[in-house]
Design an enzyme around this catalytic site. Structure first.
Site, mmCIF file in Angstrom:
data_model
loop_
_atom_site.group_PDB
_atom_site.id
_atom_site.type_symbol
_atom_site.label_atom_id
_atom_site.label_comp_id
_atom_site.label_asym_id
_atom_site.label_seq_id
_atom_site.Cartn_x
_atom_site.Cartn_y
_atom_site.Cartn_z
ATOM 1 N N GLY A 121 23.000 -77.676 16.308
ATOM 2 C CA GLY A 121 23.823 -77.231 15.178
ATOM 3 C C GLY A 121 23.328 -77.915 13.931
ATOM 4 N N LYS B 139 31.863 -85.588 -8.351
ATOM 5 C CA LYS B 139 30.865 -86.263 -7.517
ATOM 6 C C LYS B 139 30.176 -87.379 -8.310
ATOM 7 C CE LYS B 139 28.220 -83.820 -4.564
ATOM 8 N NZ LYS B 139 27.138 -82.895 -4.193
ATOM 9 N N ALA C 286 18.669 -82.165 26.731
ATOM 10 C CA ALA C 286 19.486 -80.961 26.924
ATOM 11 C C ALA C 286 20.902 -81.247 26.445
ATOM 12 C CB ALA C 286 19.488 -80.589 28.398
ATOM 13 N N CYS D 202 20.650 -77.600 9.115
ATOM 14 C CA CYS D 202 19.228 -77.250 8.933
ATOM 15 C C CYS D 202 18.700 -76.244 9.946
ATOM 16 C CB CYS D 202 18.393 -78.512 8.975
ATOM 17 S SG CYS D 202 18.965 -79.727 7.781
ATOM 18 N N ARG E 94 28.799 -78.627 10.040
ATOM 19 C CA ARG E 94 28.198 -77.299 9.889
ATOM 20 C C ARG E 94 27.539 -76.819 11.189
ATOM 21 N NH1 ARG E 94 25.190 -78.249 4.258
ATOM 22 N NH2 ARG E 94 25.352 -80.416 4.954
ATOM 23 N N GLU F 267 11.443 -82.232 2.711
ATOM 24 C CA GLU F 267 11.981 -83.460 3.308
ATOM 25 C C GLU F 267 12.091 -83.277 4.814
ATOM 26 O OE1 GLU F 267 15.161 -83.582 4.726
ATOM 27 O OE2 GLU F 267 15.764 -81.532 4.235
ATOM 28 N N PHE F 268 11.946 -84.399 5.520
ATOM 29 C CA PHE F 268 12.071 -84.356 6.985
ATOM 30 C C PHE F 268 13.096 -85.390 7.429
ATOM 31 C CE2 PHE F 268 7.711 -83.064 5.863
ATOM 32 C CZ PHE F 268 7.713 -81.779 6.380
ATOM 33 N N ASN G 144 10.912 -77.338 11.569
ATOM 34 C CA ASN G 144 12.276 -77.199 12.080
ATOM 35 C C ASN G 144 12.353 -76.155 13.194
ATOM 36 O OD1 ASN G 144 13.363 -79.212 10.603
ATOM 37 N ND2 ASN G 144 14.604 -77.946 9.249
HETATM 38 C C1 UGA Z 1 16.747 -81.800 11.252
HETATM 39 C C2 UGA Z 1 15.326 -82.335 11.492
HETATM 40 O O1 UGA Z 1 15.307 -83.200 12.622
HETATM 41 C C3 UGA Z 1 14.839 -83.107 10.265
HETATM 42 O O2 UGA Z 1 13.485 -83.490 10.450
HETATM 43 C C4 UGA Z 1 14.928 -82.183 9.043
HETATM 44 O O3 UGA Z 1 14.514 -82.825 7.857
HETATM 45 C C5 UGA Z 1 16.358 -81.731 8.876
HETATM 46 O O4 UGA Z 1 16.771 -81.027 10.061
HETATM 47 C C6 UGA Z 1 16.410 -80.843 7.662
HETATM 48 O O5 UGA Z 1 15.796 -79.755 7.669
HETATM 49 O O6 UGA Z 1 16.949 -81.253 6.629
HETATM 50 P P1 UGA Z 1 19.210 -82.838 11.445
HETATM 51 O O7 UGA Z 1 19.698 -81.438 11.310
HETATM 52 O O8 UGA Z 1 19.845 -83.900 10.630
HETATM 53 O O9 UGA Z 1 17.637 -82.912 11.139
HETATM 54 O O10 UGA Z 1 19.452 -83.283 12.943
HETATM 55 P P2 UGA Z 1 18.608 -83.434 14.289
HETATM 56 O O11 UGA Z 1 18.642 -84.834 14.711
HETATM 57 O O12 UGA Z 1 17.289 -82.784 14.181
HETATM 58 O O13 UGA Z 1 19.535 -82.617 15.301
HETATM 59 C C7 UGA Z 1 19.764 -81.220 15.139
HETATM 60 C C8 UGA Z 1 20.547 -80.682 16.292
HETATM 61 O O14 UGA Z 1 19.756 -80.636 17.472
HETATM 62 C C9 UGA Z 1 21.792 -81.486 16.657
HETATM 63 O O15 UGA Z 1 22.846 -80.596 16.951
HETATM 64 C C10 UGA Z 1 21.364 -82.259 17.882
HETATM 65 O O16 UGA Z 1 22.438 -82.607 18.706
HETATM 66 C C11 UGA Z 1 20.447 -81.271 18.539
HETATM 67 N N1 UGA Z 1 19.446 -81.890 19.428
HETATM 68 C C12 UGA Z 1 18.456 -82.686 18.934
HETATM 69 C C13 UGA Z 1 19.517 -81.654 20.797
HETATM 70 O O17 UGA Z 1 20.395 -80.921 21.298
HETATM 71 N N2 UGA Z 1 18.559 -82.201 21.603
HETATM 72 C C14 UGA Z 1 17.557 -82.982 21.124
HETATM 73 O O18 UGA Z 1 16.719 -83.431 21.929
HETATM 74 C C15 UGA Z 1 17.531 -83.237 19.759
#
Ligand code: UGA
Length: 436
Positions: A260, A35, A255, A263, A333, A151-152, A211
């Site tokens: 998935g 890496k 919806a 996180c 994942r 982190e967010f 989360n």
């Molecule tokens: C999430 C959080 O949004 C971040 O703030 C956080 O830092 C991160 O986890 C982490 O803990 O590291 P992430 O997993 O990259 O980020 O993705 P998201 O955009 O939050 O989406 C997560 C899942 O929810 C996806 O499968 C997405 O399709 C789904 N989702 C999201 C929905 O089905 N509906 C929504 O309205 C939003």
């Protein structure tokens, strides 16, 4: 200021590159020589929009470097971030903290100068206490403090999230650590990003609570979508109608096939374990985890229905568009596509799939699926097309072409990308999530 980032995965690399971009002197450390070598050659280990440019640009300017040598890497750093993985421990869902503790031990043994050790990894409440204990034993006589700084970052939007955060959370009871972390984040502070200083334990919990709450929102709207389908209502208007209430907010009310990623599934499980250990059950999160798990396979049944039910569906072919858990990432994942593909295969349905970035990682996870070279190669001869992930590439499908090359004009849109009336007007049997 010199910053050391231990762990050059998703979070470490994005954070390290952004800190360097702010003008700090950053070194990213990782145990994996392959890496580090690729990073030195400008090759990214993950797909994240804008990351390659940010990394190579800052590496060229001399502010960002990479090493496998932790002791040399942390020498002279005022802040040492721990950004290694905390996967679900096999068997019980607890966060596996072995990587975090191993780094703490190594840092402790190598630490020669005063430094703040900061956990950026998502870690359960109390992990900072243990990191502090490890460092106290391993590094006597050196001044250090342990802080939490979750982190967010969203995958696919991580750089923008880092540079324009809703807030920065810093958990420490130590004034000196607070001063150093204020320096680290000064460029963002000048950009008016609010910083919340709190206790270390509170900061650790904020990450999980955030989360879990987002997972609650998604799961809530998913259940409303199911109800909409039964009562003939439209979930997108329900989302708008409730989201315009400032107390509720419009985000994370789309919806879909269930959440998935790396996180939400892991962090909700870890929160449940913490709640169990402290005998403070979080029933809402328990329900969310269970509802989301069963939803993914239920989406497979939705596709089978669109094919005319179990008997009619056997032997038919489905084209799955999108495999990653969301667009703009190659991350597979806990992606809903895995459970959906399995449900279809179990029903005797042949599946061909295409994803703009996820094919390499998806292949081994779904051996029953044929990976196609393009959207239309997947659709060729299909009895139904299913949109699983809302990549931009699937937002303007050529419906005439689909009609020519598919066996039947059937579209199952699990992300509500299209307008039902428009798709039906083109002669398609169309179903989506929570819309009449
Ligand atoms: C999430 C959080 O949004 C971040 O703030 C956080 O830092 C991160 O986890 C982490 O803990 O590291 P992430 O997993 O990259 O980020 O993705 P998201 O955009 O939050 O989406 C997560 C899942 O929810 C996806 O499968 C997405 O399709 C789904 N989702 C999201 C929905 O089905 N509906 C929504 O309205 C939003």
């Amino acid at each position: 200021m010199k910053i050391a980032m231990v762990g050059s995965g998703y979070v470490g690399l994005v954070s390290g590159a952004c800190f360097a971009d702010f003008g700090h002197d950053v070194i990213c450390i990782d145990k994996d020589p392959a890496k580090i070598e690729s990073l030195q050659a400008g090759i990214m280990p993950i797909y994240e929009p804008g990351l390659a440019e940010l990394v190579t640009g800052n590496a060229k300017s001399g502010r960002l470097s990479f090493t496998t040598d932790l002791a040399a890497g942390i020498a002279g750093a005022a802040a040492i971030f721990i950004a290694v993985g905390t996967p679900s421990r096999r068997g019980d869902g607890h966060a596996d903290l072995s990587y975090v503790y191993a780094v703490a031990e190594e840092v402790g043994q190598a630490l020669k100068n005063d430094a703040v050790v900061v956990t950026k990894s998502t870690v359960p409440v109390g992990t900072g206490d243990e990191v502090e204990r490890i460092l106290t034993e391993a590094a006597p006589g050196v001044r250090f403090a342990v802080a939490s700084n979750p982190e967010f970052l969203r995958e696919g939007a991580a750089i923008a999230d880092f540079k324009h955060p809703d807030r920065i959370v810093i958990g420490t009871e130590d004034e000196w650590a607070r001063g150093i972390l204020t320096e680290v984040y000064r460029p963002l502070f000048l950009n008016k990003a609010p910083i919340l200083f709190t206790s270390r334990r509170t900061s650790e919990l904020i990450k999980y609570a955030a989360n879990a709450f987002l997972a609650v929102k998604i799961t809530f709207i998913n259940e409303m979508a199911d109800l909409c389908e039964k009562v003939g209502a439209d979930v997108q208007d329900v989302s708008r109608g409730i989201g315009m209430d400032g107390r509720i907010g419009s985000k994370f009310l789309h919806a879909g096939p269930g959440y998935g990623g790396s996180c939400f599934p892991k962090d909700t499980l870890a929160l449940l374990k913490t709640a169990e250990d402290y005998e403070a059950p979080t029933r809402i999160v328990e329900a969310v985890v269970a509802v989301n798990d069963s939803r993914k396979r239920a989406m497979g049944r939705k596709v089978i229905e669109a094919l005319g039910g179990t008997d009619a569906a056997r032997g038919k072919k489905v084209a799955m568009l999108g495999l990653t858990f969301k667009p703009n990432t190659d991350d597979m994942r806990d992606s809903p596509s895995i459970a959906i593909a399995l449900a279809l295969a179990d029903a005797g349905i042949e599946v061909a799939a295409y994803d703009p970035e996820g094919m390499a990682l998806a292949g081994p996870l779904m051996p029953e699926v044929t990976m196609a070279d393009s959207t239309y190669a997947a659709i060729e001869g299909a009895d139904a097309v299913v949109i699983v992930t809302e990549w931009d590439a699937f937002r303007a499908l050529d419906f005439d072409r689909i009609k020519r090359i598919a066996k039947a004009p059937v579209l199952v849109d699990l992300r509500n990308v299209y307008n039902p009336a428009e798709v039906r007007a083109k002669g398609f049997a169309y179903s989506s999530v929570g819309r009449p």
